[in-house]
Design an enzyme around this catalytic site. Structure first.
Site, PDB file in Angstrom:
ATOM      1  CE  LYS A 279      51.430  43.276  44.027  1.00 10.31           C
ATOM      2  NZ  LYS A 279      52.671  44.037  43.876  1.00 10.31           N
ATOM      3  NE  ARG A 314      49.043  50.568  41.740  1.00 15.12           N
ATOM      4  CZ  ARG A 314      48.710  49.417  41.145  1.00 15.12           C
ATOM      5  NH1 ARG A 314      48.835  48.271  41.807  1.00 15.12           N
ATOM      6  NH2 ARG A 314      48.265  49.414  39.902  1.00 15.12           N
TER       7      ARG A 314
END
Length: 333
Positions: A279, A314
């Site tokens: 991210k 994840r």
């Protein structure tokens, strides 16, 4: 005044006799941090926590979608989209998607999470029929070849239904089951395991100006409410994972505040999933503007989360994450 109880999680091999096990897993705690919106945090012996909270913290979690919650699990990301922020377009053909699923299983993924709608900041909604065309054939192809757990990353009941019929076994909703009112009842009626995530706003607008009174407690309250709502539709708490939604309507500081105290979410009595891979804030702090260069930062955050008892990671970088986990677990014993 509402109080929140965060276990101060440890993994040291020198474990006191009076330590409490965290969720039947690899970590333990003897103390809790008491948080509230009105007072400064306090540290207390865990035995002074309310019995209901202590019971939730120590209860062993049953497997969810065949994942053993007593050890960290790796969820490999398979985006069959043309526009996901990190790997858009790389796996959006069925043959390439199947190849990537094979590779992730070989690298150590415990479950494959398949999504046909990008949820990157600024992404627009994908029509239902298009999302089904992207995901269901890939799921069917993987299921025909591999006996691996599969989750469908969707906000929409028809997409989830098509995925389940094709062979998926878990519904992972980034909208916390608030986007489509039919999705939660469907999961309840089918006795499906789910993952409920927090997001502020939808992907198209969520990063415009995210604001919270207290991001940690606001996200906790949201997830507590959504877990309770799911229970009313027939989804048992034992089949629910929670995800604080790193990067979904959150600034860099919001993300860090959640990661520093992510063990708070164990008080919900559900396994915790972390989706932080590649991210933007990892690129900012790790000097990695290209998402492909963010594996090291992603793994660092994954290990920090596992040290707080987070059960499911994840990730895009399955090999790197599994390799790091193997070493971490070897050192921890």
């Amino acid at each position: 005044m509402t109080q929140y109880f965060r276990p101060l999680v440890q993994t040291d091999p020198c474990r006191p006799d009076d330590a409490y096990p965290l969720a039947g897993g690899w970590a333990w705690f003897t103390d809790v941090e008491v948080l509230s919106r009105d007072c400064t945090p306090q540290r207390l012996p865990a035995r002074q926590a309310p019995a209901e909270i202590l019971d939730r913290l120590i209860a062993t979690h049953a497997p969810i979608a065949r994942l053993d919650m007593s050890a960290p699990s790796v969820m490999g990301i398979l985006n069959v989209t043309p526009d996901s922020f990190s790997d858009g377009g790389r796996h959006n053909a069925p043959d390439r998607a199947l190849d990537h699923a094979r590779a992730m299983i070989e690298q150590g993924a415990d479950i494959i999470d398949i999504g046909g709608e990008s949820t990157r900041p600024g992404a627009v909604e994908v029509p239902i029929d298009q999302e089904i065309r992207r995901t269901a054939p890939v799921i069917a192809a993987i299921r025909a070849e591999m006996n691996v757990p599969i989750s469908i990353d969707t906000r929409k009941q028809p997409v989830a239904q098509a995925a389940i019929e094709a062979g998926a076994g878990l519904v992972n909703d980034v909208a916390g089951f608030t986007f489509d009112p039919e999705l939660a009842p469907y999961c309840g009626a089918k006795s499906l395991p789910v993952c409920v995530m927090h997001a502020q706003g939808d992907p198209e607008t969520m990063q415009a100006a995210p604001h919270y009174d207290n991001v940690l407690l606001d996200v906790y309250d949201y997830l507590a409410e959504r877990v309770a709502a799911l229970e009313t539709t027939g989804v048992a708490r034992t089949r629910i994972m929670v995800d604080p939604g790193i990067g979904f309507g959150k600034t860099l500081d919001h993300n860090l505040a959640l990661l520093k105290r992510i063990s708070l979410f164990h008080s919900l009595g559900c396994p915790v999933l972390l989706g932080v891979s590649r991210k933007k804030f990892i690129g900012t702090l790790g000097n990695a503007p290209d998402p492909q260069d963010r594996a090291a930062g992603s793994v660092a955050l994954a290990l920090a989360a596992v040290a707080q008892g987070v059960q499911v990671l994840r990730v895009h970088d399955v090999f790197e994450t599994r390799s790091a986990l193997n070493l971490w677990q070897a050192v921890q014993g």
